[in-house]
Design a protein around this motif. Structure first.
Motif, PDB file in Angstrom:
ATOM      1  N   ILE A  96       0.842  -1.198   0.000  1.00 54.44           N
ATOM      2  CA  ILE A  96       0.000   0.000   0.000  1.00 54.44           C
ATOM      3  C   ILE A  96       0.878   1.248   0.000  1.00 54.44           C
ATOM      4  O   ILE A  96       0.598   2.222  -0.704  1.00 54.44           O
ATOM      5  N   GLU A  97       1.952   1.219   0.770  1.00 56.90           N
ATOM      6  CA  GLU A  97       2.861   2.365   0.813  1.00 56.90           C
ATOM      7  C   GLU A  97       3.430   2.662  -0.569  1.00 56.90           C
ATOM      8  O   GLU A  97       3.528   3.827  -0.974  1.00 56.90           O
ATOM      9  N   LEU A  99       2.025   2.005  -3.480  1.00 59.68           N
ATOM     10  CA  LEU A  99       0.971   2.574  -4.317  1.00 59.68           C
ATOM     11  C   LEU A  99       0.659   4.017  -3.920  1.00 59.68           C
ATOM     12  O   LEU A  99       0.527   4.897  -4.780  1.00 59.68           O
ATOM     13  N   VAL A 100       0.552   4.278  -2.619  1.00 61.96           N
ATOM     14  CA  VAL A 100       0.217   5.626  -2.156  1.00 61.96           C
ATOM     15  C   VAL A 100       1.336   6.611  -2.488  1.00 61.96           C
ATOM     16  O   VAL A 100       1.082   7.761  -2.872  1.00 61.96           O
ATOM     17  N   THR A 101       2.579   6.166  -2.364  1.00 58.67           N
ATOM     18  CA  THR A 101       3.707   7.032  -2.730  1.00 58.67           C
ATOM     19  C   THR A 101       3.644   7.404  -4.203  1.00 58.67           C
ATOM     20  O   THR A 101       3.853   8.561  -4.589  1.00 58.67           O
ATOM     21  N   ARG A 102       3.348   6.421  -5.037  1.00 64.53           N
ATOM     22  CA  ARG A 102       3.195   6.685  -6.470  1.00 64.53           C
ATOM     23  C   ARG A 102       2.036   7.649  -6.716  1.00 64.53           C
ATOM     24  O   ARG A 102       2.155   8.595  -7.497  1.00 64.53           O
ATOM     25  N   MET A 103       0.908   7.430  -6.038  1.00 67.81           N
ATOM     26  CA  MET A 103      -0.265   8.285  -6.210  1.00 67.81           C
ATOM     27  C   MET A 103       0.042   9.727  -5.823  1.00 67.81           C
ATOM     28  O   MET A 103      -0.343  10.670  -6.529  1.00 67.81           O
ATOM     29  N   ASN A 104       0.747   9.911  -4.719  1.00 65.20           N
ATOM     30  CA  ASN A 104       1.057  11.264  -4.266  1.00 65.20           C
ATOM     31  C   ASN A 104       1.976  11.996  -5.237  1.00 65.20           C
ATOM     32  O   ASN A 104       1.983  13.234  -5.283  1.00 65.20           O
ATOM     33  N   GLY A 105       2.749  11.235  -6.016  1.00 62.44           N
ATOM     34  CA  GLY A 105       3.634  11.857  -6.990  1.00 62.44           C
ATOM     35  C   GLY A 105       2.974  12.173  -8.318  1.00 62.44           C
ATOM     36  O   GLY A 105       3.527  12.914  -9.134  1.00 62.44           O
ATOM     37  N   ILE A 106       1.790  11.632  -8.545  1.00 61.35           N
ATOM     38  CA  ILE A 106       1.100  11.833  -9.822  1.00 61.35           C
ATOM     39  C   ILE A 106       0.473  13.217  -9.914  1.00 61.35           C
ATOM     40  O   ILE A 106       0.516  13.874 -10.960  1.00 61.35           O
ATOM     41  N   LEU A 107      -0.111  13.672  -8.808  1.00 60.36           N
ATOM     42  CA  LEU A 107      -0.865  14.927  -8.821  1.00 60.36           C
ATOM     43  C   LEU A 107      -0.683  15.624  -7.486  1.00 60.36           C
ATOM     44  O   LEU A 107      -0.871  15.016  -6.428  1.00 60.36           O
ATOM     45  N   MET A 119      -8.716   4.782   0.269  1.00 55.88           N
ATOM     46  CA  MET A 119      -9.682   4.032   1.069  1.00 55.88           C
ATOM     47  C   MET A 119     -10.087   2.736   0.364  1.00 55.88           C
ATOM     48  O   MET A 119     -10.180   1.669   0.993  1.00 55.88           O
ATOM     49  N   ALA A 120     -10.319   2.818  -0.948  1.00 50.94           N
ATOM     50  CA  ALA A 120     -10.687   1.621  -1.711  1.00 50.94           C
ATOM     51  C   ALA A 120      -9.548   0.609  -1.720  1.00 50.94           C
ATOM     52  O   ALA A 120      -9.778  -0.609  -1.655  1.00 50.94           O
ATOM     53  N   VAL A 121      -8.321   1.102  -1.801  1.00 48.51           N
ATOM     54  CA  VAL A 121      -7.148   0.221  -1.757  1.00 48.51           C
ATOM     55  C   VAL A 121      -7.087  -0.512  -0.419  1.00 48.51           C
ATOM     56  O   VAL A 121      -6.880  -1.735  -0.366  1.00 48.51           O
ATOM     57  N   HIS A 122      -7.263   0.215   0.675  1.00 45.33           N
ATOM     58  CA  HIS A 122      -7.247  -0.420   1.998  1.00 45.33           C
ATOM     59  C   HIS A 122      -8.383  -1.437   2.142  1.00 45.33           C
ATOM     60  O   HIS A 122      -8.202  -2.506   2.738  1.00 45.33           O
ATOM     61  N   GLY A 284      -6.103  10.456   2.777  1.00 44.46           N
ATOM     62  CA  GLY A 284      -6.449   9.056   2.969  1.00 44.46           C
ATOM     63  C   GLY A 284      -5.973   8.481   4.287  1.00 44.46           C
ATOM     64  O   GLY A 284      -5.406   9.178   5.133  1.00 44.46           O
ATOM     65  N   ILE A 285      -6.213   7.194   4.454  1.00 43.36           N
ATOM     66  CA  ILE A 285      -5.887   6.488   5.692  1.00 43.36           C
ATOM     67  C   ILE A 285      -4.391   6.524   5.967  1.00 43.36           C
ATOM     68  O   ILE A 285      -3.949   6.809   7.087  1.00 43.36           O
ATOM     69  N   ARG A 286      -3.603   6.238   4.951  1.00 39.33           N
ATOM     70  CA  ARG A 286      -2.151   6.141   5.128  1.00 39.33           C
ATOM     71  C   ARG A 286      -1.562   7.457   5.612  1.00 39.33           C
ATOM     72  O   ARG A 286      -0.804   7.501   6.588  1.00 39.33           O
ATOM     73  N   ASN A 287      -1.905   8.551   4.936  1.00 41.74           N
ATOM     74  CA  ASN A 287      -1.334   9.841   5.308  1.00 41.74           C
ATOM     75  C   ASN A 287      -1.921  10.381   6.609  1.00 41.74           C
ATOM     76  O   ASN A 287      -1.240  11.101   7.349  1.00 41.74           O
ATOM     77  N   ALA A 288      -3.185  10.064   6.896  1.00 41.63           N
ATOM     78  CA  ALA A 288      -3.775  10.484   8.172  1.00 41.63           C
ATOM     79  C   ALA A 288      -3.046   9.823   9.334  1.00 41.63           C
ATOM     80  O   ALA A 288      -2.764  10.462  10.359  1.00 41.63           O
ATOM     81  N   PHE A 289      -2.738   8.542   9.181  1.00 38.25           N
ATOM     82  CA  PHE A 289      -1.991   7.827  10.216  1.00 38.25           C
ATOM     83  C   PHE A 289      -0.622   8.476  10.429  1.00 38.25           C
ATOM     84  O   PHE A 289      -0.165   8.641  11.567  1.00 38.25           O
TER      85      PHE A 289
END
Length: 372
Positions: A96-97, A99-107, A119-122, A284-289
């Motif tokens: 998940i980390e 994927l989320v790292t990649r997502m944060n770099g896209i936009l 959230m859907a990923v989790h 999202g969940i990852r960054n909120a944590f």
């Protein structure tokens, strides 16, 4: 009702889970009553819902929009969600980390769209493992007290809501202020005089000048309010630091906070006693944590809050709130005024507390009949 929907081929993998496609919805549902705060009025639930489909499971995610908070409308969020998912497609992600790292770099920013995907990923990840989301984030399924909110309304309606909340067993009440200081003071005093053991705090949603914030702060000291949420503008960290010197009631920041870096900035500026973390502001969940963990490292207590969002989003926030010891409060009542619930189950409310329901992922059921 469904404003827009789109199927996006993905053909990607997450730690062995083959995710074939995403279905994205822009969804609006009326509220049973307006939600009025200092700088905006909301009459409908607005969210982008993401479904991630594998052969065996569907993962659900939600990003509830509030343009004044994250700068996204439901239509811009829909387009940005499509853009991010298309860029994520066709790749293998180890975790998940990853994927989320990649997502944060896209936009850059656009945290509401990212929250829906995260959230859907989790959710699909937990369903594949056969575990509840609380187990993945290290939390526990247990009752967690939540505040219920009195929005900006007449004194008569405010008092009516206090009485209704008391019948429901609510133990913590949030009072929205931030318009006219004299009316706000009258409202706070009336509510505090009619409490029967309940605790309360106020939220100005950036609505005050520093002079009015000082006036309200003195009233909150007299009425034993727990804290004073976001009295000044989100960028006014220096003024918030000065306000902390003028009043003794603790200051909680909300709109000033999004990413983990914003938590560090607020703490180092000495602008906050407490921090409110919301998934849609963090991304999202990852960054909120991560944001909560940063606050914990600095010895700062927190609250986990929500927008006007369904049981899906609230269930995710509830799991995060259960995961760290510095989360002392939760403000997770965002679903109660949605006229038709787009998701059911997830959690129950009893005696002033939300308790997650057993199941996999967020443990919610999609109620498609309520989307029409």
């Amino acid at each position: 009702m469904i404003e827009k929907t789109l199927k996006i081929p993905l053909k990607m993998a997450l730690n062995g889970i083959k995710i074939d496609y995403a279905q994205v919805y822009a969804l609006k549902i009326p509220l049973t009553e307006p939600f009025n705060v200092a700088n905006f009025n909301q009459v409908e639930y607005r969210a982008v819902v993401v479904e991630l489909h594998s052969k065996d499971y569907v993962g659900y995610g939600e990003g509830a929009t509030s343009p004044d908070v994250t700068g996204e409308t439901i239509l811009s969020e829909f387009e940005n969600t499509k853009f991010i998912l298309s860029a994520l497609a066709g790749k293998n992600y180890e975790s998940i980390e990853d994927l989320v790292t990649r997502m944060n770099g896209i936009l850059y920013s656009n945290t509401t769209a990212k929250t829906a995907i995260d959230m859907a990923v989790h959710d699909i990840y937990c369903k594949d493992l056969g575990i509840h989301i609380t187990k993945l984030v290290g939390g526990a399924i247990k009752p967690m007290l939540t505040s219920y909110t009195i929005s900006i309304e007449s004194l008569k309606d405010s008092l009516r809501e206090v009485l209704e909340f008391q019948k429901l067993g609510v133990k913590l009440i949030k009072v929205k202020v931030g318009t006219d200081i004299n009316s706000d003071i009258e409202k706070v005093k009336l509510i505090s005089e009619n409490l029967k053991g309940e605790k309360f705090f106020v939220d100005a949603n950036q609505g005050y000048s520093i002079s009015d914030a000082v006036k309200m702060g003195k009233v909150l000291e007299e009425t034993n309010a727990l804290f004073f949420e976001q009295p000044l503008g989100r960028e006014n960290l220096t003024a918030l630091k000065e306000l902390r010197k003028k009043i003794s009631v603790p200051i909680m920041l909300d709109e000033s906070i999004g990413s983990p870096n914003s938590v560090i900035n607020a703490i180092l500026t000495e602008a906050a006693d407490l921090i409110n973390i919301k998934l849609v502001k963090a991304g999202g969940i990852r960054n909120a944590f991560k944001a909560l963990s940063v606050a914990q490292a600095y010895g700062i207590d927190t609250m986990v809050g929500c927008m006007v969002e369904s049981k899906l989003g609230v269930s995710a926030a509830l799991a995060v709130a259960s995961s760290l010891s510095n989360v002392k409060y939760s403000d997770l009542d965002g679903n109660i005024t949605i006229k038709r619930q787009p998701f059911e189950k997830g959690f129950t409310f009893e005696k002033g507390a939300n308790t997650a329901m057993a199941g996999y992922g967020m443990a919610v059921d999609k109620e498609m009949k309520n989307w029409k």
